[in-house]
Design an enzyme around this catalytic site. Structure first.
Site, PDB file in Angstrom:
ATOM      1  CG  ASP A 178     -22.717  20.899  -1.574  1.00 27.31           C
ATOM      2  OD1 ASP A 178     -22.146  21.344  -2.436  1.00 27.31           O
ATOM      3  OD2 ASP A 178     -22.516  21.294  -0.293  1.00 27.31           O
ATOM      4  CD  GLU A 188     -15.557  23.724  -3.165  1.00 34.03           C
ATOM      5  OE1 GLU A 188     -14.931  24.235  -2.420  1.00 34.03           O
ATOM      6  OE2 GLU A 188     -16.666  24.298  -3.795  1.00 34.03           O
TER       7      GLU A 188
END
Length: 561
Positions: A44, A210
């Site tokens: 991420d 997300e």
């Protein structure tokens, strides 16, 4: 005497060269780079442009220290320069191993001379840390909002001085997911204000939306979001003339005909001359979520990430590309993975599985003594495997094919009964090679493995054992990628040596697996079973990592001088 001095000088020189060995290098040296730019599990990733270069952070979950800070001048060559969290918060909570919890999908931004990082802890809420010097110390974390299930946060300061925060939900905690939220935030970034609102619903074709990132460009507010899941997913871009929407969405990156599965979740950044670049991850199973760099062009006010090979308006990842134009050429700087343990601080690549407990002495650097000391601290009797051991000294896999070798001296106290220390490859399946003292004080080299450590109630399996009469041993492990496509299978083989020259394969090879939301890791451990006033301990002289292609040319024997 002169010969000895020359040998010592040669040893020092070769150690230095070895420590700087290039295990993975994305810079091709001809003005181009190859993907991945970082073959390390920096999950991420998010990047911002600062006043002197580019800064990256990534998910660190339960590992301590957390929130890694990487620095680059050219977006290709990166250096790990520190951590924003020396202890995971809440500190006492994370003194217990909490696999997969902690720091999820942080965002880093540069605003009015300060660097801010926001992240969502799915069990506690939204946190923020900040600093004026990313390579130095960061302020204590601020709990921006106490909450359950909020993740993947990103701040945004608009031109009118107002501040906002976007975020998503973890279905495992919140019981909802696939929607993106926006809230106004105090201008100083310390708390949310007003009522949050849903600004995107991905249930119609974009499940598991997300990883929010929010930007403003050419009159549009942009929210970028991955969708579709980690391995099979894609990247969305959403735009609106009003920050509260409505947003129109478009897929701007997918796997297409490339070999890169699930290309998504990362950062958009521009160079000073206006070039656009997207840094994202790709999940490679045991190797974790490694980092890619894609060029970005804008067409009809929409981004295309990578190359649009079939003219469908959706980009696909590139294997090689021209390096970003940042005004000059910068040197190749592969990430460090070896460590000579010759400083009062060990290398930044190392992390523990949890915050250190002040009541336990796991180990220390030895400053100018030149080794790492790990103590055989007894673990609770019910802790039958390594899975919940906080004092594993680990680093991420540094490449697809590499060999790691270490030299250990085991100072065993017979009164300590059973204790051991060694080299481990750690994930939900794990294996290790160790020197072990039994209850009678006798020494042996052992190899053990454990499958399904997270869920299994079984204990480790001993695969090989060899009695030895000495305390100084060399351990080695070789990690090989045996399948260059999904599921990117790898093989691990352990070796030992009693003289540092001849290495013998030991036990059985095994297939490494990922951990909880992270890739497999490699590192060192020491553990005991009986509490006494002077535990057994291990001195690790060095830890050398080289490419498998360089094993025969490695300077391992020079460390013995």
């Amino acid at each position: 005497m002169r010969l000895r001095q020359l040998l010592v000088l040669f040893s020092f020189t070769m150690c230095t060269l070895s420590a700087n060995a290039q295990v993975w290098n994305a810079d091709l040296g001809n003005g181009k780079y190859k993907n991945p730019i970082i073959h390390v599990d920096y999950s991420d990733p998010d990047v911002c442009a600062g006043d002197d270069g580019y800064y990256m952070t990534a998910s660190s979950f339960n590992s301590s220290p957390g929130l890694p800070i990487l620095y680059s001048k050219d977006l290709v060559n990166w250096k790990l320069i520190g951590y924003a969290l020396q202890d995971q918060v809440p500190v006492a909570h994370y003194r217990t191993v909490r696999h997969g919890d902690g720091v999820w999908a942080p965002s880093i931004r540069y605003h009015k001379g300060e660097y801010f990082i926001y992240w969502g802890d799915p069990d506690f809420g939204i946190y923020m840390v900040k600093t004026k010097n990313p390579s130095g110390s960061w302020e204590e974390p601020v709990l921006v909002k106490e909450a359950k299930g909020i993740i993947d946060t990103c701040p945004f300061w608009d031109q009118d001085g107002k501040a906002y925060l976007s975020y998503a939900f973890a279905g495992s905690r919140a019981n909802v997911k696939t929607v993106l939220m926006l809230s106004e935030m105090a201008a100083d970034g310390t708390k949310l204000i007003g009522n949050p609102a849903m600004v995107f619903d991905g249930h119609d074709g974009h499940t598991t939306a997300e990883g929010t990132k929010i930007y403003k460009k050419e009159g549009y507010y942009w929210i970028w979001s991955p969708a579709g899941g980690v391995k099979p997913g894609w990247q969305l871009a959403m735009r609106s003339k009003n920050i509260w929407g409505p947003y129109e969405a478009k897929i701007v990156l997918n796997q297409g005909n490339s070999a890169v599965n699930g290309p998504h979740q990362g950062a958009y950044v521009e160079t000073p001359n206006g070039e656009g670049w997207f840094i994202h991850f790709q999940d490679r199973w045991a190797y974790g979520r490694i980092v890619h760099l894609q060029p970005v062009i804008w067409k009809n006010a929409w981004p295309i990430i990578g190359v649009d090979t079939n003219n469908d308006g959706i980009g696909e990842p590139v294997e090689e590309w021209k390096k970003p134009n940042v005004g000059r050429k910068y040197p190749v700087t592969p990430l460090e993975s070896s460590d000579q343990f010759n400083s009062h601080q060990y290398g930044l690549q190392w992390q523990w599985q949890a915050n250190q407990n002040p009541a336990e002495q796991w180990g220390w650097s030895s400053a100018n003594l030149g080794f790492l000391r790990l103590n055989c601290i007894p673990r609770p009797e019910e802790m039958k495997t390594m899975w919940m051991m906080p004092n594993l000294f680990l680093q991420k896999f540094p490449s697809d094919n590499f060999t790691a070798t270490t030299k250990v001296t085991f100072e065993n106290n017979p009164d300590a009964k059973k204790c051991s220390t060694g080299l481990i490859i750690f994930g939900e399946d794990y294996g290790y090679i160790a020197i072990e003292q039994d209850n009678e004080g006798k020494l042996k080299v052992v190899q053990r493995s454990m499958k399904n450590a997270r869920t299994s109630k079984d204990t480790e399996i001993e695969l090989a054992s060899l009695p030895i009469q000495q305390k100084e041993v060399f351990f080695r492990t070789k990690v090989e990628m045996i399948q260059q496509k999904e599921p990117f299978d790898a093989k691990v083989t352990f070796y030992y040596s009693l003289d540092g020259e001849k290495y013998t394969a030991f036990g059985k090879p095994f297939k490494p697996t990922a951990g909880r939301w992270v890739g497999a890791k490699i590192g060192l451990f020491a553990t005991g079973t009986k509490a006494i006033n002077d535990s057994s301990y291990a001195n690790y002289d060095w830890f050398e990592v080289v490419s498998n292609n360089d094993v025969k040319n490695s300077s391992l024997s020079s460390f013995q001088q």
